[in-house]
Design a protein around this motif. Structure first.
Motif, PDB file in Angstrom:
ATOM      1  N   SER A   2      25.097 -12.057 -10.219  1.00 37.26           N
ATOM      2  CA  SER A   2      24.317 -11.228 -11.139  1.00 37.26           C
ATOM      3  C   SER A   2      23.750 -12.051 -12.292  1.00 37.26           C
ATOM      4  N   THR A   3      24.485 -13.066 -12.720  1.00 34.65           N
ATOM      5  CA  THR A   3      23.989 -13.929 -13.790  1.00 34.65           C
ATOM      6  C   THR A   3      22.760 -14.711 -13.333  1.00 34.65           C
ATOM      7  N   SER A   4      22.790 -15.221 -12.118  1.00 34.95           N
ATOM      8  CA  SER A   4      21.637 -15.970 -11.628  1.00 34.95           C
ATOM      9  C   SER A   4      20.440 -15.053 -11.404  1.00 34.95           C
ATOM     10  N   LEU A   5      20.686 -13.812 -10.959  1.00 34.11           N
ATOM     11  CA  LEU A   5      19.581 -12.856 -10.787  1.00 34.11           C
ATOM     12  C   LEU A   5      18.971 -12.488 -12.137  1.00 34.11           C
ATOM     13  N   PHE A   6      19.830 -12.286 -13.135  1.00 35.62           N
ATOM     14  CA  PHE A   6      19.305 -11.997 -14.469  1.00 35.62           C
ATOM     15  C   PHE A   6      18.514 -13.189 -15.002  1.00 35.62           C
ATOM     16  N   GLY A   7      18.992 -14.393 -14.713  1.00 34.85           N
ATOM     17  CA  GLY A   7      18.274 -15.601 -15.124  1.00 34.85           C
ATOM     18  C   GLY A   7      16.913 -15.700 -14.459  1.00 34.85           C
ATOM     19  N   ILE A   8      16.825 -15.267 -13.216  1.00 34.44           N
ATOM     20  CA  ILE A   8      15.528 -15.256 -12.533  1.00 34.44           C
ATOM     21  C   ILE A   8      14.580 -14.305 -13.244  1.00 34.44           C
ATOM     22  N   TYR A   9      15.074 -13.124 -13.609  1.00 40.25           N
ATOM     23  CA  TYR A   9      14.217 -12.139 -14.269  1.00 40.25           C
ATOM     24  C   TYR A   9      13.800 -12.607 -15.662  1.00 40.25           C
ATOM     25  N   SER A  10      14.791 -12.978 -16.463  1.00 37.25           N
ATOM     26  CA  SER A  10      14.487 -13.317 -17.862  1.00 37.25           C
ATOM     27  C   SER A  10      13.897 -14.716 -18.028  1.00 37.25           C
ATOM     28  N   GLY A  11      14.242 -15.627 -17.145  1.00 40.54           N
ATOM     29  CA  GLY A  11      13.789 -17.005 -17.305  1.00 40.54           C
ATOM     30  C   GLY A  11      12.587 -17.385 -16.476  1.00 40.54           C
ATOM     31  N   MET A  12      12.314 -16.632 -15.411  1.00 46.20           N
ATOM     32  CA  MET A  12      11.200 -16.995 -14.531  1.00 46.20           C
ATOM     33  C   MET A  12      10.092 -15.936 -14.525  1.00 46.20           C
ATOM     34  N   ILE A  13      10.468 -14.688 -14.361  1.00 48.80           N
ATOM     35  CA  ILE A  13       9.464 -13.629 -14.230  1.00 48.80           C
ATOM     36  C   ILE A  13       8.841 -13.286 -15.576  1.00 48.80           C
ATOM     37  N   CYS A  14       9.669 -13.029 -16.574  1.00 45.14           N
ATOM     38  CA  CYS A  14       9.143 -12.606 -17.883  1.00 45.14           C
ATOM     39  C   CYS A  14       8.191 -13.621 -18.522  1.00 45.14           C
ATOM     40  N   PRO A  15       8.494 -14.917 -18.502  1.00 48.85           N
ATOM     41  CA  PRO A  15       7.534 -15.862 -19.099  1.00 48.85           C
ATOM     42  C   PRO A  15       6.161 -15.847 -18.418  1.00 48.85           C
ATOM     43  N   ILE A  77       4.867 -21.301  -6.327  1.00 52.25           N
ATOM     44  CA  ILE A  77       4.139 -22.398  -6.979  1.00 52.25           C
ATOM     45  C   ILE A  77       4.902 -22.901  -8.202  1.00 52.25           C
ATOM     46  N   PHE A  78       5.346 -21.971  -9.045  1.00 50.13           N
ATOM     47  CA  PHE A  78       6.016 -22.371 -10.278  1.00 50.13           C
ATOM     48  C   PHE A  78       7.467 -22.800 -10.067  1.00 50.13           C
ATOM     49  N   TYR A  79       8.114 -22.262  -9.035  1.00 49.12           N
ATOM     50  CA  TYR A  79       9.524 -22.555  -8.795  1.00 49.12           C
ATOM     51  C   TYR A  79       9.732 -22.905  -7.320  1.00 49.12           C
ATOM     52  N   PRO A  80       9.266 -24.072  -6.880  1.00 57.12           N
ATOM     53  CA  PRO A  80       9.326 -24.417  -5.452  1.00 57.12           C
ATOM     54  C   PRO A  80      10.749 -24.639  -4.921  1.00 57.12           C
ATOM     55  N   VAL A  81      11.698 -24.890  -5.780  1.00 55.87           N
ATOM     56  CA  VAL A  81      13.057 -25.152  -5.314  1.00 55.87           C
ATOM     57  C   VAL A  81      13.912 -23.887  -5.228  1.00 55.87           C
ATOM     58  N   LEU A  82      13.353 -22.764  -5.582  1.00 58.31           N
ATOM     59  CA  LEU A  82      14.093 -21.509  -5.544  1.00 58.31           C
ATOM     60  C   LEU A  82      14.371 -21.104  -4.095  1.00 58.31           C
ATOM     61  N   GLU A  83      15.594 -20.701  -3.816  1.00 57.79           N
ATOM     62  CA  GLU A  83      15.980 -20.309  -2.460  1.00 57.79           C
ATOM     63  C   GLU A  83      15.183 -19.095  -1.992  1.00 57.79           C
ATOM     64  N   ALA A  84      15.009 -18.986  -0.689  1.00 54.16           N
ATOM     65  CA  ALA A  84      14.208 -17.900  -0.102  1.00 54.16           C
ATOM     66  C   ALA A  84      14.769 -16.523  -0.439  1.00 54.16           C
ATOM     67  N   SER A  85      16.082 -16.397  -0.472  1.00 56.41           N
ATOM     68  CA  SER A  85      16.682 -15.090  -0.784  1.00 56.41           C
ATOM     69  C   SER A  85      16.371 -14.677  -2.220  1.00 56.41           C
ATOM     70  N   TYR A  86      16.369 -15.648  -3.121  1.00 56.23           N
ATOM     71  CA  TYR A  86      16.028 -15.350  -4.513  1.00 56.23           C
ATOM     72  C   TYR A  86      14.531 -15.068  -4.665  1.00 56.23           C
ATOM     73  N   ILE A  87      13.702 -15.780  -3.910  1.00 56.89           N
ATOM     74  CA  ILE A  87      12.255 -15.536  -3.948  1.00 56.89           C
ATOM     75  C   ILE A  87      11.957 -14.094  -3.535  1.00 56.89           C
ATOM     76  N   GLU A  88      12.660 -13.621  -2.518  1.00 54.86           N
ATOM     77  CA  GLU A  88      12.436 -12.263  -2.021  1.00 54.86           C
ATOM     78  C   GLU A  88      12.759 -11.220  -3.098  1.00 54.86           C
ATOM     79  N   VAL A  89      13.910 -11.360  -3.731  1.00 53.29           N
ATOM     80  CA  VAL A  89      14.315 -10.425  -4.781  1.00 53.29           C
ATOM     81  C   VAL A  89      13.399 -10.570  -6.001  1.00 53.29           C
ATOM     82  N   ALA A  90      13.099 -11.804  -6.365  1.00 56.59           N
ATOM     83  CA  ALA A  90      12.253 -12.051  -7.528  1.00 56.59           C
ATOM     84  C   ALA A  90      10.834 -11.530  -7.314  1.00 56.59           C
ATOM     85  N   THR A  91      10.336 -11.604  -6.095  1.00 56.31           N
ATOM     86  CA  THR A  91       8.999 -11.103  -5.800  1.00 56.31           C
ATOM     87  C   THR A  91       8.934  -9.601  -6.035  1.00 56.31           C
TER      88      THR A  91
END
Length: 185
Positions: A2-15, A77-91
């Motif tokens: 959950s911490t990494s998912l929150f980090g994806i939202y607050s650190g990657m999506i919001c900016p 493009i912005f986060y090429p090293v992000l795992e596919a499972s995280y990309i799916e949720v983040a998308t």
């Protein structure tokens, strides 16, 4: 997890989503003194408000639509090293949160209009009501572990929508001008 998912939202999506909001906020900063001056002169502010709301509408809506359409590509493009499972949720989270570009842009313009009328406390009041809704929804949705950061995106979208509607109500009440989202005032 959950911490990494929150980090994806607050650190990657919001900016990424904050960039168009910053542009609309800059327009609001420029608008405020002009609008306050026109109000003080008792001038007709119809055209100023119409153009300001039209700009926010015409700028923020395509930005939100673009982020919805190409969320996965932007994240890759912005986060090429992000795992596919995280990309799916983040998308999915980014697609839902993209609507916030519109709501936050309208909150900024509505706040500027209300401040120009000397109603400094009303934008704070609308955000306070939204905050109460956000806290309530967070407690409700956090009980379901399957929702993840998607719930956070939904909650933020709802709370910003509520704040925008409250601000538009206050603008109608204090200016007697009704804002229609087609760009007409």
């Amino acid at each position: 997890a959950s911490t990494s998912l929150f980090g994806i939202y607050s650190g990657m999506i919001c900016p990424i989503l904050n960039f168009p909001i910053m542009i609309c906020s800059a327009v609001c900063v420029v608008l405020l003194p002009n609008l306050a001056y026109q109000i003080q002169k008792k001038a007709d502010i119809y055209k100023i408000l119409k153009n300001a709301f039209l700009f926010v509408w015409v700028f923020s809506l395509p930005c939100a639509g673009g982020f919805i359409a190409i969320a996965s590509l932007v994240l890759k493009i912005f986060y090429p090293v992000l795992e596919a499972s995280y990309i799916e949720v983040a998308t999915l989270a980014m697609q839902i949160a993209s609507v916030n570009v519109v709501w936050l842009s309208f909150i900024a313009i509505c706040s500027s209009v209300l401040q120009a009328y000397g109603k400094y406390n009303l934008p704070c009041f609308s955000l306070g009501i939204s905050f109460i809704v956000k806290i309530s929804l967070t407690f409700i949705l956090s009980l379901n572990p399957n929702i993840n950061i998607i719930g956070l995106a939904i909650i933020n979208t709802l709370t910003y929508c509520i704040a925008t509607i409250i601000n538009l109500y206050f603008i109608k009440k204090h200016t007697n001008i009704f804002m229609v989202f087609s760009g007409q005032v």
